[in-house]
Design an enzyme around this catalytic site. Structure first.
Site, PDB file in Angstrom:
ATOM      1  N   TYR A   1      28.611 -11.748 -22.086  1.00  0.00           N
ATOM      2  CA  TYR A   1      27.404 -12.402 -22.603  1.00  0.00           C
ATOM      3  C   TYR A   1      27.609 -13.417 -24.044  1.00  0.00           C
ATOM      4  CZ  TYR A   1      25.017  -8.534 -20.156  1.00  0.00           C
ATOM      5  OH  TYR A   1      24.381  -7.857 -19.131  1.00  0.00           O
TER       6      TYR A   1
ATOM      7  N   LYS B   1      31.343  20.554 -36.989  1.00  0.00           N
ATOM      8  CA  LYS B   1      29.848  20.269 -36.852  1.00  0.00           C
ATOM      9  C   LYS B   1      30.203  18.684 -36.039  1.00  0.00           C
ATOM     10  CE  LYS B   1      30.245  17.213 -40.936  1.00  0.00           C
ATOM     11  NZ  LYS B   1      29.549  16.756 -42.086  1.00  0.00           N
TER      12      LYS B   1
END
Length: 361
Positions: free
Chosen positions: A257, A35
């Site tokens: 950042y 899956k």
């Protein structure tokens, strides 16, 4: 748009890991879990690679069943979330040997009233303690008899459950779930399926007619505190990306950042074309390992959408275009997941459309 970052998928390692599952559960048939694009590895490629070794495939939804059948995959398919409505159920019947899991009385009501083109094999899921999907174990006999009597159903419904804590074998919950399951199904016919990857490797009592290995097929450890290598699992996915720039930084320079990483001494930094937009975990902290020229190096500063920065001070000769391994061969995905405060399942499934999947083996 594809980027230079890529994921190499080693199909020989995939097959090796399925053989490891078979050795661990020699009396069980294998329902390989593919899956979610085979945990990010590419569902169709994985299905084709395992078609000669697996006995069936477990998938999440009917859309996945349709894709597999349209691609010519013929092994039995077990749909773990079953079906939503009569239209889906009719499609299941038309696809051929697709076996839905029934986990609610609403699904049973739909099944009873559906006019199907052919009868289906089905599974009955019992909630033995995970409390996610499943019907009450105490109603197993009544429910199985009700389902088996339907003209829409072929044969005796299989019986399955899912284990909540198998990744921590020392905990009592798995034993309790097995006791609940066995007490509810002791006198019932039908095939059984309980074991996930962790139970395949550490809980022989859970290995019944069918086992459902998932994460172990892809070379990650399903067990807390045990490495994939110690479990004879080989990494299937190796994620790598090129260096796009190399910079010299002075003591006191801040990286990325927020400026949260500050160089304590002069450093050489490589900027790598990989970021959270490619599936690398944004929360991976400074110090998270990568491999450059076969040597371990450390992340510097925050991961950006398209880039991350690596300290290559101790690795001479790093230049733009050089490959950096983010996880995989020589760098277990479990280690990166732990550093980022997540699990290997999430990292593997996060490799999205921007990365090329390159298959070998």
């Amino acid at each position: 748009m594809r980027r230079a970052a890529r994921a190499r998928i080693d199909l020989n390692a995939l097959r090796h890991n399925l053989r490891t599952a078979r050795r661990a559960a020699p009396r069980s048939r294998v329902m390989a879990v593919i899956k979610a694009e085979a945990y990010g590895h590419g569902m169709l490629a994985v299905a084709r690679a395992l078609a000669a070794q697996a006995d069936a495939f477990a998938i999440s939804c009917i859309d996945e069943a349709r894709v597999l059948r349209e691609a010519g995959v013929t092994l039995p398919l077990v749909v773990l979330q079953g079906f939503r409505d009569a239209a889906q159920l009719i499609e299941v019947a038309r696809l051929g040997d697709v076996q839905p899991v029934i986990h609610s009385t609403g699904q049973l009501d739909v099944l009873e009233s559906a006019a199907l083109p052919a009868p289906l094999r089905v599974w009955l899921k019992l909630d033995t303690g995970m409390h996610r999907l499943g019907l009450p174990p105490g109603e197993a006999a009544v429910l199985q008899n009700r389902i088996a009597a339907l003209p829409q159903v072929a044969g005796v419904p299989g019986l399955m459950t899912h284990l909540a804590c198998a990744d921590e074998p020392e905990r009592p919950e798995t034993g309790i779930q097995l006791q609940v399951f066995d007490a509810a199904t002791a006198d019932l016919p039908g095939e059984r399926s309980i074991a996930n990857s962790a139970a395949v490797l550490r809980t022989p009592a859970a290995c019944r007619d069918w086992v459902r290995p998932g994460i172990m097929l892809y070379g990650a450890s399903p067990l807390a505190g045990e490495t994939a290598q110690s479990l004879d699992l080989q990494p299937v996915m190796t994620v790598s990306a090129p260096v796009v720039a190399v910079k010299r930084l002075a003591a006191g320079d801040a990286v990325g950042y927020g400026g949260g990483y500050v160089c304590q001494s002069p450093r050489t930094m490589a900027v790598v074309a990989m970021g959270y937009g490619d599936g690398y975990p944004r929360h991976a902290p400074s110090g998270t390992p990568v491999r450059v020229h076969g040597r371990r190096c450390a992340l510097m500063g925050r991961v950006s959408m398209d880039m991350l920065c690596v300290d290559v001070t101790e690795v001479p000769g790093v230049a733009p275009g050089d490959d950096v391994t983010l996880w995989g061969e020589g760098l277990p995905v479990d280690e990166i997941a732990a550093a980022a405060g997540t699990i290997s399942y999430e990292l593997l499934c996060s490799v999205g459309g921007r990365l090329r999947l390159e298959y070998v083996g």
